[in-house]
Enzyme design. Structure first.
Site, mmCIF file in Angstrom:
data_model
loop_
_atom_site.group_PDB
_atom_site.id
_atom_site.type_symbol
_atom_site.label_atom_id
_atom_site.label_comp_id
_atom_site.label_asym_id
_atom_site.label_seq_id
_atom_site.Cartn_x
_atom_site.Cartn_y
_atom_site.Cartn_z
ATOM 1 N N GLU A 1 0.819 -1.107 -0.091
ATOM 2 C CA GLU A 1 0.176 0.013 0.057
ATOM 3 C C GLU A 1 0.762 1.319 -0.027
ATOM 4 O OE1 GLU A 1 -4.153 -1.830 1.895
ATOM 5 O OE2 GLU A 1 -2.717 -0.322 3.326
ATOM 6 N N GLU B 1 -6.541 -7.202 -1.874
ATOM 7 C CA GLU B 1 -7.209 -7.128 -0.300
ATOM 8 C C GLU B 1 -8.513 -6.639 -0.351
ATOM 9 O OE1 GLU B 1 -5.004 -5.222 2.959
ATOM 10 O OE2 GLU B 1 -3.139 -5.861 2.169
#
Length: 443
Positions: free
Chosen positions: A196, A303
């Site tokens: 991320e 995710e």
């Protein structure tokens, strides 16, 4: 995922007890490749399902690794994402796992039994269980050190990290150390530049330039494996203008996925944190699939999680992603896997899907069956393992719940080409997704 995660402090097991306790399936035999907007895994081109298990990399008992990966494999999941980083600034006390100690006066990469050897065993077990691993090199968040550990050692801040020469030099040394260990392993699905990555209020060109340079470096070290960025998919002009579609975090999904040395795109989804409603997630999947299709690369819904009613809220995202197979989507991976280990339950958070739970039945078994055209994997087993220095015992009991009645349960399959099962729903309405799959959804 941004979460607070404590180190696992399970006691190290004596060398004589490190043998696996479960019979592995035949090992994976080939490297993963890209085929259009899908993946070729061990000779099969298609759409694949997987999960995340960040804590797997820090297990000190190989039996726990083997039992977890056995459960994942028997559930029909093919891809597993595990942390490839564990950065510290101070020498941890004995019993703590760490991979890299960062210091301006001299950094250390730990290749010992309390270091990268724990990741070694995860790779070995994945080879034996036919699972492919996605391994990121650094965390954007402070969990397990992350970019902040580099900042502590080399100065600057989280936004200047991408251009900090001292930090980037050590980051590449760490990449080289990890990649060289597994460059010939068929268990590696892909290397991921970061978990991320964000550069708050930066020009999006900062991450584009960084990702281009680092991905080319990884490719120079290892031509066998795929490389991806690991971003959340933030920043995209085709959305509704809500926060996740804006560019304030310094990422432009369309530009990132177009980088030639990145083989596929990734995006994440957490409505609870992003201030969006759950149905909004179906559009999130569709817009990113379109961007990947335009780039002629597969996307992985890497995710996703819902704190409330996971089955009700996440299953439609899975169905939307699967319906876009070969039209931008190559697979999906929920956050995160939960299991029972030798010392108790694994690390968890509000998004955990526990093995053999009702949510597992819905989000794993039913989803895998949909991907396989209605064919469900063999009923998995719940395995409890106890070990001593000289003995090993394994107790196996089947606890998976099964659909009842003549109609499919909610979120079960109810139609599609070659589908020979029930074509009615015990709950909800049978909704067409594609020619191969229709699903029971709430009316």
């Amino acid at each position: 995922m941004m979460l607070t995660k404590s180190y696992l402090l399970a006691a190290a097991t004596a060398a004589s007890t490190l043998a696996a306790v479960l019979q592995p399936v035949p090992r994976a035999s080939s490297f993963v490749t890209v085929s259009g907007t899908q993946f070729n895994i061990d000779g099969k081109v298609g759409y694949f399902a997987g999960t995340n298990c960040y804590w797997c990399s820090f297990l000190t008992n190989p039996a726990d690794v083997d039992s977890t990966l056995s459960h994942i494999a028997s559930s029909g999941l093919k891809v597993l994402r595990v942390w490839g980083f564990n950065d510290v600034n101070q020498q941890p006390s004995p019993g703590n796992i760490w991979f890299q100690k960062l210091s301006a006066s001299g950094s250390t990469i730990n290749t010992g039994t309390d270091g990268l050897q724990t990741l070694d065993y995860v790779v070995k077990s994945a080879e034996q269980h036919g699972i492919k691993l996605i391994i990121p090199f650094v965390n954007n968040w402070n969990d397990y050190g992350g970019i902040n550990a580099y900042v502590n050692a080399f100065g600057g801040n989280a936004t200047t990290w991408f251009t900090n020469s001292a930090a980037q030099t050590q980051y590449r040394k760490y990449i080289q150390a990890v990649v060289s260990r597994y460059s010939n392993s068929t268990a590696i699905f892909a290397w991921e530049l970061a978990n991320e990555p964000r550069c708050n209020q930066c020009d999006t060109g900062v991450i584009v330039q960084w990702a281009t340079s680092v991905s080319q470096y990884v490719k120079s070290l290892d031509s066998n494996h795929l490389v991806t960025l690991g971003d959340e998919g933030l920043g995209l002009s085709t959305g509704d203008g809500s926060y996740p579609y804006t560019y304030g975090e310094g990422t432009d999904f369309a530009k990132n996925v177009a980088i030639k040395s990145l083989d596929f795109g990734t995006f994440h989804l957490y409505p609870d944190s992003w201030g969006t409603n759950y149905p909004w997630g179906t559009t999130w999947v569709q817009t990113h699939a379109a961007a990947c299709l335009a780039a002629n690369k597969p996307c992985v819904f890497e995710e996703y999680g819902a704190q409330n009613n996971p089955c009700t809220n996440e299953a439609p995202w899975q169905s939307t992603s699967l319906a876009l197979a070969a039209r931008g989507m190559g697979g999906d991976m929920f956050w995160q896997w939960g299991d029972t280990l030798s010392y108790g339950q694994s690390n968890s958070d509000p998004y955990t899907v526990w093995y053999n739970s009702s949510n597992w039945q819905c989000l794993v078994q039913n989803h895998v069956a949909a991907i396989n055209g209605g064919t469900t994997p063999p009923p998995p087993s719940s395995t409890t393992t106890t070990k001593s220095a000289t003995t090993t015992s394994t107790k196996t009991t089947s606890t998976a719940s099964q659909p009842t009645g003549n109609c499919s349960p909610l979120y079960g399959q109810c139609g599609g080409l070659s589908w020979t099962g029930a074509k009615c729903c015990s709950q909800g309405t049978c909704r067409y997704s594609n020619d191969w799959y229709s699903q029971c959804v709430p009316s």
